[in-house]
Design a protein around this motif. Structure first.
Motif, short mmCIF file in Angstrom:
data_model
loop_
_atom_site.label_atom_id
_atom_site.label_comp_id
_atom_site.label_asym_id
_atom_site.label_seq_id
_atom_site.Cartn_x
_atom_site.Cartn_y
_atom_site.Cartn_z
N CYS A 1 0.83 -1.19 0.00
CA CYS A 1 0.00 0.00 0.00
C CYS A 1 0.86 1.24 0.00
CB CYS A 1 -0.97 -0.04 1.17
SG CYS A 1 -2.32 -1.20 0.93
N ALA A 2 0.85 2.01 1.10
CA ALA A 2 1.48 3.33 1.08
C ALA A 2 2.98 3.27 0.84
CB ALA A 2 1.16 4.04 2.39
N LEU A 3 3.68 2.49 1.66
CA LEU A 3 5.14 2.45 1.52
C LEU A 3 5.55 1.77 0.22
CD1 LEU A 3 7.72 3.24 3.04
CD2 LEU A 3 7.75 0.95 4.01
N PHE A 4 4.83 0.73 -0.16
CA PHE A 4 5.13 0.04 -1.41
C PHE A 4 4.91 0.94 -2.61
CE2 PHE A 4 3.81 -2.78 -4.92
CZ PHE A 4 5.00 -3.46 -5.09
N TYR A 5 3.81 1.70 -2.57
CA TYR A 5 3.53 2.64 -3.65
C TYR A 5 4.66 3.66 -3.77
CZ TYR A 5 0.89 6.09 -6.41
OH TYR A 5 0.47 6.97 -7.37
N SER B 1 -3.35 2.63 -6.92
CA SER B 1 -3.89 3.95 -6.60
C SER B 1 -5.41 3.96 -6.71
CB SER B 1 -3.28 5.01 -7.53
OG SER B 1 -3.60 4.74 -8.88
N PHE B 2 -5.96 3.30 -7.75
CA PHE B 2 -7.41 3.22 -7.87
C PHE B 2 -8.02 2.49 -6.67
CE2 PHE B 2 -11.10 0.65 -8.90
CZ PHE B 2 -12.01 1.62 -9.28
N HIS B 3 -7.43 1.35 -6.32
CA HIS B 3 -7.98 0.51 -5.26
C HIS B 3 -8.02 1.26 -3.92
CE1 HIS B 3 -9.03 -3.48 -3.68
NE2 HIS B 3 -8.28 -3.18 -2.63
N ILE B 4 -6.91 1.91 -3.58
CA ILE B 4 -6.84 2.60 -2.29
C ILE B 4 -7.76 3.82 -2.27
CG2 ILE B 4 -5.32 3.86 -0.72
CD1 ILE B 4 -4.87 0.84 -0.75
N ARG B 5 -7.74 4.60 -3.33
CA ARG B 5 -8.56 5.81 -3.36
C ARG B 5 -10.05 5.49 -3.35
NH1 ARG B 5 -5.42 9.54 -7.91
NH2 ARG B 5 -3.43 9.72 -6.78
N GLU B 6 -10.41 4.42 -3.96
CA GLU B 6 -11.83 4.09 -4.09
C GLU B 6 -12.38 3.35 -2.88
OE1 GLU B 6 -15.50 4.04 -6.05
OE2 GLU B 6 -13.65 5.11 -6.53
N TYR B 7 -11.61 2.42 -2.32
CA TYR B 7 -12.16 1.51 -1.31
C TYR B 7 -11.65 1.75 0.10
CZ TYR B 7 -13.39 -0.98 -5.59
OH TYR B 7 -13.88 -1.31 -6.84
N TYR B 8 -10.56 2.47 0.27
CA TYR B 8 -10.00 2.68 1.61
C TYR B 8 -10.38 4.04 2.19
CZ TYR B 8 -7.02 -1.49 1.71
OH TYR B 8 -6.55 -2.78 1.77
N TRP B 9 -10.84 4.95 1.38
CA TRP B 9 -11.12 6.30 1.85
C TRP B 9 -12.45 6.36 2.60
CZ3 TRP B 9 -8.82 10.64 2.91
CH2 TRP B 9 -9.58 11.79 3.10
N VAL B 10 -12.43 7.02 3.76
CA VAL B 10 -13.67 7.26 4.50
C VAL B 10 -13.71 8.71 4.95
CG1 VAL B 10 -14.03 4.90 5.32
CG2 VAL B 10 -12.66 6.46 6.70
N ASP B 11 -14.86 9.32 4.79
CA ASP B 11 -15.20 10.61 5.37
C ASP B 11 -16.67 10.52 5.78
OD1 ASP B 11 -16.50 10.66 2.94
OD2 ASP B 11 -15.27 12.25 2.07
N VAL C 1 0.03 10.75 1.69
CA VAL C 1 0.15 12.16 1.33
C VAL C 1 1.48 12.42 0.63
CG1 VAL C 1 0.28 14.52 2.23
CG2 VAL C 1 -1.34 12.89 3.23
N ILE C 2 2.57 11.93 1.23
CA ILE C 2 3.92 12.20 0.71
C ILE C 2 4.08 11.67 -0.72
CG2 ILE C 2 6.37 11.66 1.02
CD1 ILE C 2 5.77 11.56 4.07
N SER C 3 3.51 10.50 -0.98
CA SER C 3 3.71 9.84 -2.28
C SER C 3 2.59 10.11 -3.27
CB SER C 3 3.85 8.33 -2.08
OG SER C 3 2.64 7.78 -1.58
N SER C 4 1.57 10.88 -2.87
CA SER C 4 0.39 11.13 -3.70
C SER C 4 -0.37 9.85 -4.01
CB SER C 4 0.77 11.84 -5.01
OG SER C 4 1.25 13.14 -4.77
N LEU C 5 -0.37 8.93 -3.08
CA LEU C 5 -1.22 7.75 -3.22
C LEU C 5 -2.69 8.16 -3.18
CD1 LEU C 5 -1.79 4.72 -3.35
CD2 LEU C 5 -1.37 4.59 -0.88
N GLY C 6 -3.00 9.12 -2.34
CA GLY C 6 -4.34 9.67 -2.30
C GLY C 6 -4.49 10.80 -3.30
N THR C 7 -5.73 11.17 -3.62
CA THR C 7 -5.96 12.33 -4.48
C THR C 7 -5.60 13.59 -3.71
OG1 THR C 7 -8.24 12.65 -3.75
CG2 THR C 7 -7.87 11.11 -5.57
#
Length: 661
Positions: free
Chosen positions: A378-382, A413-423, A490-496
């Motif tokens: 995920c984040a570190l691997f990305y 990036s699609f998988h994390i942004r779409e399925y891991y994000w919560v607000d 945030v650092i790697s722009s994994l998120g939008t």
């Protein structure tokens, strides 16, 4: 003095005549000390290349010109250090030295601190002097950091994890950890001291892929050790002679015996940082370094039976190296070697064939979940994938690897942004989920039960802001906030861009919970009561709000600083650094803090923890020079989004992270 074949105390040593890549490769340097003499002899560099590296074609110009040994010596450890004239302490005016470039340095308890590290290292002219007030806490931190330096054959190669003189049981804290050295490396690089970082990168590269076994199972090619230690052993057949040996730990001595594949990812990230800050991109282009990058990536990118870009893993295989209920598809890096009961022949090396065989055994339940685990990226691997893609030399040998990296980055990036994000909006959507949906058009793709939404989350999530959840697997979402994964997103722009802003908005809104009296919570909230007893096994070190279970870790400060600078909120990092500066020195630089607000020094916390010290120093320097910080984070890659896998019409996907960007 001739070369020797060394057999270390508890591992098969490397024979310099043995070119088999899979065999253990112990590096030693021979010295002879006459009786009554305290001086060491001349370092002898053995031939340490594998056959694979000697025949690598990554750097076309070097293959036929130099063997690995000459490259290693000329481009590596025997480079004469930069000669710098001493500063006039009263006027703080630098004298012009023999080198093209001089640095403004001040004395710090016998050590020197470069106060002009902000200037471009590639400038041909002598940079202007920039005076900077160094606080007493910083002076103490530099003195302590220099006291942790480990030398091998007279050259600095890293820093020990902790250096508490009162600690009678250092365990493995007296070793150089790859993960722990990263903030130390940044502090040295930002201070204009590059030799120790270059030595570290090259020596750890030569420790890659040993044939150390745990109950007859071996690490795959490309695996980096968790840590290493410099040992001095007597030289056979010599009166008074001795030799220094680098002794790595691949997890065979670790608690839980977990193998540290995340070390290889940190190594790639640090390699890029070294090139960005120093301008020495020639190190990245060396044959051995290019080969090391490829082997590490091959180990991580092998195919498996899982369709997700994140794969199933077990607990305890990341920075949180104990049971914390993160088995599944976690946000933070979770990597473990795995084996089967079919014997060492079935160990999964970097070839897809062997990976597939092991995965099939797991699918058929011919080995248990506790005996086999895959990789979660995920984040570190990305981040590591993006850094590696930037450094890889593209040729016939690497073009397929680069294509594989692009595909994985896109899917991840699609998988994390779409399925891991919560607000708040996403949680309300989950609250109204239907279950037992079938077909590619299902909204609740992972069959999440709405009753899983914890009561604490409903009142905790702010109206503005959100975060990436800690874990996702069928019928289960782990809603805990894991700081390391979110900061690296945030650092790697994994998120939008919107998600990255939301993460910092959440940290600011929940400052008392995530920062409190000492930054930063490793995860929130802690497991308590019956949940703690069942999930952690009543782990006495991971009691609620302690250690990995909601403890506060000052080393996360430098990563928080990078994220804040990237998103234009340096004031948040300055506020956090100021909190840490008030207490760290007084509390003797502990590893972690306990209690819900981080008021107590951790009950089993090591003092004079190196990555606490270096993380603080790196944060201070990054804040004072945001231009250097901008070299370390990664911006959105819009070309990558153009090849997003969700653009395929047959997938039935309705949303795409590239449109949000």
């Amino acid at each position: 003095m001739g070369r020797t074949c060394i057999v270390n105390l508890d591992r098969r040593g490397f024979n310099v005549c043995d070119w088999n890549w899979g065999h253990a490769r112990g590096f030693s340097s021979n010295f002879h000390v006459d009786k009554g003499s305290n001086s060491r002899g001349v370092l002898v560099i053995p031939q340490v290349a594998s056959d694979i590296r000697n025949h690598s074609t990554s750097v076309e110009g070097h293959v036929n010109e130099k063997g690995f040994e000459s490259i290693y010596i000329q481009g590596g450890l025997n480079v004469k250090p930069l000669v710098i004239e001493k500063i006039e302490t009263e006027s703080n005016v630098a004298k012009e030295g023999k080198e093209e470039k001089s640095y403004n340095r001040v004395e710090v308890n016998g050590s020197t601190v470069n106060t002009n590290f902000f200037k471009d290292l590639n400038e041909s002219t002598t940079p202007k002097i920039v005076e900077r007030e160094v606080s007493e806490v910083e002076k103490e931190a530099w003195q302590l950091l220099r006291g942790t330096i480990v030398n091998y054959c007279g050259n600095p190669v890293g820093t020990v994890a902790a250096n508490d003189p009162a600690d009678r049981q250092p365990l493995n804290y007296d070793q150089v950890f790859i993960r722990d050295f990263v903030p130390s490396a940044l502090a040295f690089l930002l201070n204009g001291e590059t030799e120790i970082v270059k030595n570290f990168l090259l020596h750890t590269l030569q420790l890659q892929s040993w044939e150390k076994t745990v109950d007859c199972y071996s690490p795959g090619q490309g695996l980096m050790p968790a840590s290493f230690k410099v040992k001095t052993v007597p030289l056979d057949g010599s009166d008074g002679g001795f030799e220094e040996v680098l002794d790595p730990d691949f997890g065979e001595s670790a608690i839980g015996r977990v193998a540290p594949v995340d070390s290889g990812l940190w190594w790639i990230i640090l390699l890029r940082a070294y090139g960005k800050i120093t301008g020495d991109h020639a190190l990245q282009e060396r044959v051995d370094v290019q080969t090391g990058i490829r082997l590490g990536l091959n180990l991580c990118l092998s195919d498996g039976f899982d369709m997700f870009p994140t794969l199933l893993v077990t607990d305890g295989s990341c920075m949180i190296d104990r049971r914390m209920g993160i088995h599944g598809h976690p946000l933070e890096i979770q990597v473990d070697t795995y084996h089967t009961d079919q014997g060492p022949d079935m160990f999964c090396h970097h070839t897809s064939e062997k990976f597939s065989r092991a995965f099939k055994l797991l699918e058929k339940k011919e080995c248990s979940d506790s005996e086999a685990s895959a990789y979660s990226f995920c984040a570190l691997f990305y981040s590591a994938l993006r850094c590696a893609r930037e450094m890889l030399i593209v040729n016939d040998e690497t073009k397929n690897l680069v294509a594989t990296i692009n595909n994985r980055l896109s899917a991840l990036s699609f998988h994390i942004r779409e399925y891991y994000w919560v607000d708040m909006k996403k949680i309300n959507e989950i609250y109204r989920y239907n279950t037992e949906e079938y077909s590619t058009n299902a909204v609740n793709k992972f069959n999440i039960y709405p009753d899983q939404i914890p009561s604490w989350l409903v009142d905790w999530i702010p109206e503005e802001g959100g975060y990436l959840i800690g874990n996702l697997q069928p019928a289960h979402m782990d809603f805990r906030f894991f700081t390391l994964g979110n900061l690296w997103a945030v650092i790697s722009s994994l998120g939008t861009s919107k998600q990255n802003k939301g993460i910092l908005n959440l940290i600011e809104a929940k400052w008392d919970d995530l920062i409190g009296h000492m930054p930063l919570k490793i995860c929130y909230p802690a497991l308590e009561y019956e949940e703690w007893r069942i999930i952690t096994g009543s782990d006495p070190k991971n009691t609620p709000w302690s250690y990995h279970n909601g403890g506060s870790w000052p080393t996360l400060l430098w990563q928080f600083t990078l994220a804040c600078i990237k998103m234009g909120k340096p004031e948040l990092a300055q506020k956090a650094v100021a909190l840490a500066e008030k207490r760290l020195s007084m509390d003797q630089w502990p590893e972690y803090y306990d209690t819900r607000s981080g008021r107590f020094v951790g009950k089993q916390s090591r003092l004079f923890q190196t990555w606490t010290i270096s993380g603080f120093l790196a944060s201070k320097m990054l804040l004072e020079n945001p231009d250097k910080a901008s070299l370390l984070f990664l911006e959105e890659d819009y070309e990558l989004l153009e090849i997003c896998v969700c653009a395929l019409s047959k997938t039935g996907r309705k949303k795409c992270s590239r449109f949000a960007s």
